[in-house]
Each structure stands twice: as structure tokens, then as C-alpha cells.
Design a protein around this motif. Structure first.
Motif, PDB file in Angstrom:
ATOM      1  N   ASP A  15       0.811  -1.216   0.000  1.00 46.26           N
ATOM      2  CA  ASP A  15       0.000   0.000   0.000  1.00 46.26           C
ATOM      3  C   ASP A  15       0.845   1.268   0.000  1.00 46.26           C
ATOM      4  N   SER A  16       2.120   1.157  -0.356  1.00 50.17           N
ATOM      5  CA  SER A  16       3.011   2.314  -0.323  1.00 50.17           C
ATOM      6  C   SER A  16       2.616   3.355  -1.364  1.00 50.17           C
ATOM      7  N   LEU A  17       3.024   4.606  -1.119  1.00 47.55           N
ATOM      8  CA  LEU A  17       2.711   5.736  -2.002  1.00 47.55           C
ATOM      9  C   LEU A  17       4.000   6.371  -2.511  1.00 47.55           C
ATOM     10  N   ASP A  18       3.905   7.098  -3.612  1.00 44.28           N
ATOM     11  CA  ASP A  18       5.026   7.876  -4.132  1.00 44.28           C
ATOM     12  C   ASP A  18       5.078   9.183  -3.336  1.00 44.28           C
ATOM     13  N   VAL A  19       5.934   9.210  -2.333  1.00 39.50           N
ATOM     14  CA  VAL A  19       5.978  10.339  -1.404  1.00 39.50           C
ATOM     15  C   VAL A  19       6.360  11.634  -2.121  1.00 39.50           C
ATOM     16  N   VAL A  20       7.295  11.574  -3.055  1.00 36.74           N
ATOM     17  CA  VAL A  20       7.772  12.782  -3.736  1.00 36.74           C
ATOM     18  C   VAL A  20       6.645  13.420  -4.538  1.00 36.74           C
ATOM     19  N   ARG A  21       5.946  12.625  -5.315  1.00 39.81           N
ATOM     20  CA  ARG A  21       4.853  13.174  -6.124  1.00 39.81           C
ATOM     21  C   ARG A  21       3.693  13.653  -5.253  1.00 39.81           C
ATOM     22  N   LEU A  22       3.375  12.894  -4.214  1.00 43.22           N
ATOM     23  CA  LEU A  22       2.289  13.305  -3.334  1.00 43.22           C
ATOM     24  C   LEU A  22       2.626  14.603  -2.623  1.00 43.22           C
ATOM     25  N   ALA A  72     -17.876  -2.046 -10.779  1.00 47.93           N
ATOM     26  CA  ALA A  72     -18.311  -0.776 -11.364  1.00 47.93           C
ATOM     27  C   ALA A  72     -18.961   0.097 -10.295  1.00 47.93           C
ATOM     28  N   GLY A  73     -18.487   1.326 -10.178  1.00 46.00           N
ATOM     29  CA  GLY A  73     -19.047   2.262  -9.214  1.00 46.00           C
ATOM     30  C   GLY A  73     -18.509   2.102  -7.798  1.00 46.00           C
ATOM     31  N   ALA A  74     -17.756   1.051  -7.534  1.00 48.64           N
ATOM     32  CA  ALA A  74     -17.231   0.824  -6.186  1.00 48.64           C
ATOM     33  C   ALA A  74     -15.961   1.628  -5.954  1.00 48.64           C
ATOM     34  N   HIS A  75     -15.714   1.973  -4.695  1.00 52.57           N
ATOM     35  CA  HIS A  75     -14.466   2.634  -4.280  1.00 52.57           C
ATOM     36  C   HIS A  75     -14.245   3.966  -5.006  1.00 52.57           C
ATOM     37  N   ASP A  76     -15.312   4.693  -5.269  1.00 53.01           N
ATOM     38  CA  ASP A  76     -15.212   5.978  -5.965  1.00 53.01           C
ATOM     39  C   ASP A  76     -14.919   7.069  -4.937  1.00 53.01           C
ATOM     40  N   MET A  77     -13.644   7.333  -4.754  1.00 54.96           N
ATOM     41  CA  MET A  77     -13.230   8.279  -3.729  1.00 54.96           C
ATOM     42  C   MET A  77     -13.606   9.716  -4.065  1.00 54.96           C
ATOM     43  N   LEU A  78     -13.639  10.045  -5.335  1.00 57.95           N
ATOM     44  CA  LEU A  78     -14.001  11.413  -5.705  1.00 57.95           C
ATOM     45  C   LEU A  78     -15.487  11.658  -5.451  1.00 57.95           C
ATOM     46  N   ARG A  79     -16.307  10.628  -5.690  1.00 58.07           N
ATOM     47  CA  ARG A  79     -17.725  10.771  -5.353  1.00 58.07           C
ATOM     48  C   ARG A  79     -17.894  10.926  -3.845  1.00 58.07           C
ATOM     49  N   GLU A  80     -17.158  10.110  -3.069  1.00 56.91           N
ATOM     50  CA  GLU A  80     -17.243  10.215  -1.614  1.00 56.91           C
ATOM     51  C   GLU A  80     -16.904  11.626  -1.149  1.00 56.91           C
ATOM     52  N   ALA A  81     -15.844  12.196  -1.688  1.00 55.08           N
ATOM     53  CA  ALA A  81     -15.461  13.556  -1.315  1.00 55.08           C
ATOM     54  C   ALA A  81     -16.545  14.552  -1.692  1.00 55.08           C
ATOM     55  N   ARG A 100      -8.985  17.254  -3.652  1.00 49.44           N
ATOM     56  CA  ARG A 100      -9.484  16.127  -4.442  1.00 49.44           C
ATOM     57  C   ARG A 100      -8.613  16.009  -5.677  1.00 49.44           C
ATOM     58  N   CYS A 101      -8.126  14.818  -5.960  1.00 46.54           N
ATOM     59  CA  CYS A 101      -7.215  14.630  -7.090  1.00 46.54           C
ATOM     60  C   CYS A 101      -7.716  13.507  -7.985  1.00 46.54           C
ATOM     61  N   ASP A 102      -7.949  13.839  -9.265  1.00 50.55           N
ATOM     62  CA  ASP A 102      -8.394  12.827 -10.227  1.00 50.55           C
ATOM     63  C   ASP A 102      -7.271  12.375 -11.157  1.00 50.55           C
ATOM     64  N   ASP A 103      -6.035  12.807 -10.862  1.00 46.49           N
ATOM     65  CA  ASP A 103      -4.884  12.472 -11.704  1.00 46.49           C
ATOM     66  C   ASP A 103      -4.182  11.224 -11.167  1.00 46.49           C
ATOM     67  N   PRO A 104      -4.293  10.080 -11.831  1.00 45.35           N
ATOM     68  CA  PRO A 104      -3.649   8.864 -11.321  1.00 45.35           C
ATOM     69  C   PRO A 104      -2.131   8.914 -11.345  1.00 45.35           C
ATOM     70  N   ALA A 105      -1.557   9.925 -12.018  1.00 42.73           N
ATOM     71  CA  ALA A 105      -0.097  10.028 -12.074  1.00 42.73           C
ATOM     72  C   ALA A 105       0.500  10.376 -10.719  1.00 42.73           C
ATOM     73  N   PRO A 110      -7.128   7.896  -8.215  1.00 45.48           N
ATOM     74  CA  PRO A 110      -7.726   9.116  -7.664  1.00 45.48           C
ATOM     75  C   PRO A 110      -7.743   9.035  -6.133  1.00 45.48           C
ATOM     76  N   PHE A 111      -7.795  10.181  -5.468  1.00 48.20           N
ATOM     77  CA  PHE A 111      -7.828  10.195  -4.009  1.00 48.20           C
ATOM     78  C   PHE A 111      -8.345  11.537  -3.535  1.00 48.20           C
ATOM     79  N   TYR A 112      -8.630  11.602  -2.242  1.00 40.56           N
ATOM     80  CA  TYR A 112      -8.934  12.905  -1.646  1.00 40.56           C
ATOM     81  C   TYR A 112      -8.257  12.996  -0.292  1.00 40.56           C
ATOM     82  N   VAL A 113      -8.169  14.216   0.211  1.00 43.01           N
ATOM     83  CA  VAL A 113      -7.555  14.482   1.503  1.00 43.01           C
ATOM     84  C   VAL A 113      -8.552  15.264   2.343  1.00 43.01           C
TER      85      VAL A 113
END
Length: 358
Positions: A15-22, A72-81, A100-105, A110-113
Motif C-alpha cells: 500500500d506504499s505511495l510515491d511520497v515525492v509526487r504526493l 463498477a461504481g465501487a471505491h469511488d473516492m471522488l464521489r465520496e469527497a 481532491r485529485c483525479d490524476d492517477p499520475a 484518484p484520491f482525496y484528503v
């Protein structure tokens, strides 16, 4: 109480993240961040991934979907935000959205904070230091139900609130949608539970008891208690499935997790919240309390209870399928096949009696 505050732990490798990009992204959208972030992980959930991001004294929480293919439709973090942002002015227990970030790069999905709510989250057992006797536990239980009742009273005529769900026809959509998800989540050797699905289709109510904002995953480990006063709920988490729907479906979903001290051994083994504790309302008492406070007829609750268990069974099977397919190596998911079996058996017992298991 500080020792009972819910804390994050070290990241699981998968579950690690790209710390530099984040870090670069967050500093570009949230003012005042400085230094290198520390990233830890909350391990309590079994679906979406939740991280604690800290910059010195500044703490925030990041939510992202799990790796691998999801329904389909599950785990939609942008909708949750978006749902959280729409509800925050009407329901003060919703954490504030910071980004809210929709850029998978950035981190691959996608994710939100959101802001971090510091407090106590109840897990399997009441912490010894909570300091509540049986009367206090009962008061906490009623407060828990009161916050759900308050959510169901939110004004749905506000455009931003009305937009979070379709409303009318909710029950029929849920029965159709979750039975379809069940079919798609099948793994080798799983019981198809065709009798349970047929019963749900035959016994679904013709219309909703009422239409309102519903949380759809309201349970004790999704509420945050004030560290200084455990009878005060300061926040409600996990809004992924919130929508406009039937409040009795919401209550039934909550009660699917409600394991009592005298339940059968298999069901007791699934307990993940302290609903067995002395002073807690029973499922029957919780239903009656809800009906008395809202004026909604709860006299025939069998469908809502069975559907709540079935939906939880589907969620467990979806997670188990991810484990079987190697999309996650989290060993806690290895036993989810047994969870599915126990929940399915309980559905069958309820169908046989037309109500709760004695």
C-alpha cells in the motif's frame, strides 16, 4: 483517554505511495505545508485505504481505493469527497475536504484528503479506560443512533444534497444491484444462495418507507468519539456509499454488524464492534428506539435485516475475490470466505423465522 485515540501504523508494503509526487501535489493545493511529510496507515478498514499524512504539527487523512480491479461504481473516492462536501453544511459531523485529485499520475489512483478528526474509534471491545458503566454504555448507544436519526433528518430539498442520489426506486435498485454484484464476485465453490436472493426479491417493499440522506455503512468504527467525553460524537467517517434512499435500509445495514452476547457462536466470532457490552441496546431495542424517535413504522423489519446481512455478505465476498485473485496479499482477507458462509447461514435462519434469530 489519549492512549485510546485511534492511531496510524507503518505502511503495508503493498500500500506504499510515491511520497515525492504526493508531497509536490499537496503543497500545490493546500497552503502552508512545509518540510517532508510522514506517511502512516490506518489498518482498521477492509476496503478503501486510509493514510495519515503529517507535516510537523499539521495532520490530514488521505483516502484512496484499493489496488486491483474493483466493481463498477465501487471505491469511488471522488464521489465520496463530493458527498462529504455537499453534506458538511447540513451535518456537522462530516470532516472537511482539503483536496481532491483525479490524476492517477500522483499516486496511481484518484484520491482525496480531508481534515483529521482526533478521537476514539471503537473496535471489537470497549477500551478499559473509557470509564463507562452499563448506563453510560446505553447512553452511548442511544447517542450513536441519534446521530443516524439526525442524518436522516437532513433537508434533501437543498440542490447539492438532492444531487447525491436518485431517491425513488432505491430499494428495487439495491436488490438488483447487490444481487448482480454477488454474481460477479463469485469464486470457485461458493454457495450461490439462490434461495436468499429469491426471498429478497419476493419480499422487497413496493416503495420506500421514506426518502432521506442515508450513510449506508453506519457503525461504531465509523464514528469518532471526543477524547474528553466519550458520549460526544465529533465525527462520522466513510461516506463512500451515502446517497438518498430508504432510512430503514440504512438501519438494517447498521444492524448487520450488531452482534449480541447471546448470539450463536459463529455469528459472535464475526463481532467487530462492542455491541455485546452490558448496557448496549439489543437489535430489537435499537429498532424500537429508532421507530419511536422518527415515527417510521418498524413493525415489519425482516426484509431490511436480511438485506443488510446479504449486502455485508456481498462486500465480504468482493474482498475475498480480490484476495483469491492475488490483487491483495493482506492475510486478514484469507478468512473472508468463512465470513460469507456465516452471514449466508444467518440470512437463511432469519428467512425461516420471518424475523430475528431468538
Amino acid at each position: 483517554m489519549s492512549a485510546m485515540i485511534d492511531e496510524a501504523r507503518a505502511l503495508r508494503a503493498e500500500d506504499s505511495l510515491d511520497v515525492v509526487r504526493l508531497d509536490a501535489y499537496l503543497k500545490g493545493v493546500i497552503p502552508g505545508l512545509a518540510g517532508v511529510p510522514e506517511i502512516r496507515q490506518f489498518h482498521g478498514g477492509a476496503s478503501n485505504l486510509t493514510y495519515l499524512i503529517t507535516y510537523g504539527e499539521r495532520a490530514m487523512v488521505l483516502r484512496r481505493p484499493p489496488p486491483g480491479v474493483t466493481g463498477a461504481g465501487a471505491h469511488d473516492m471522488l464521489r465520496e469527497a463530493g458527498v462529504m462536501a455537499a453534506l458538511r453544511d447540513s451535518y456537522p459531523y462530516v470532516p472537511a475536504i482539503l483536496a481532491r485529485c483525479d490524476d492517477p499520475a500522483v499516486i496511481g489512483t484518484p484520491f482525496y484528503v480531508m481534515e483529521r478528526l482526533v478521537g476514539v474509534i471503537l473496535r471489537r471491545d470497549l477500551p478499559a479506560g473509557l470509564g463507562l458503566d452499563a448506563a453510560g454504555v446505553r447512553a452511548l448507544c442511544m447517542t450513536f443512533l441519534d446521530r443516524l436519526i439526525e442524518l436522516h433528518a437532513v433537508d434533501t430539498t437543498r440542490p447539492e444534497v438532492a444531487a447525491i442520489g436518485k431517491g425513488e426506486g432505491y430499494v428495487a435498485r439495491q436488490v438488483s444491484g447487490w444481487t448482480g454484484r454477488w454474481d460477479r464476485a463469485a469464486t470457485e465453490g461458493v454457495d450461490p444462495y439462490g434461495d436468499v436472493i429469491a426471498w429478497l426479491r419476493a419480499h422487497q417493499p413496493a416503495r420506500e418507507s421514506r426518502l432521506c440522506v442515508i450513510h449506508n455503512d453506519y457503525r461504531f468504527d465509523n464514528v469518532v468519539l471526543d477524547p474528553a467525553d466519550p458520549l460526544h460524537i465529533v465525527g462520522v467517517l466513510d461516506w463512500e456509499m451515502a446517497t438518498i434512499g430508504d432510512p430503514l435500509m440504512d438501519l438494517g445495514g447498521s444492524l448487520a454488524y450488531w452482534v449480541e452476547a447471546d448470539d450463536d457462536a459463529d455469528f459472535r466470532a464475526l463481532r467487530r464492534q462492542p455491541t455485546h457490552a452490558e448496557g448496549m441496546l439489543t437489535r430489537r431495542e435499537a429498532i424500537a428506539y429508532y421507530g419511536a424517535r422518527t415515527g417510521i413504522d418498524v413493525g415489519d423489519f425482516a426484509f431490511y435485516e436480511v438485506f443488510g446481512l446479504f449486502r455485508l455478505m456481498v462486500i465480504a465476498q468482493q474482498i475475498y475475490r480480490r484476495y483469491v485473485l492475488g490483487q491483495t496479499t493482506n492475510e486478514q482477507f484469507a478468512g473472508f470466505g468463512e465470513i460469507v458462509r456465516v452471514l449466508g447461514a444467518r440470512c437463511r435462519r432469519l428467512i425461516g423465522t420471518g424475523g430475528d434469530v431468538p
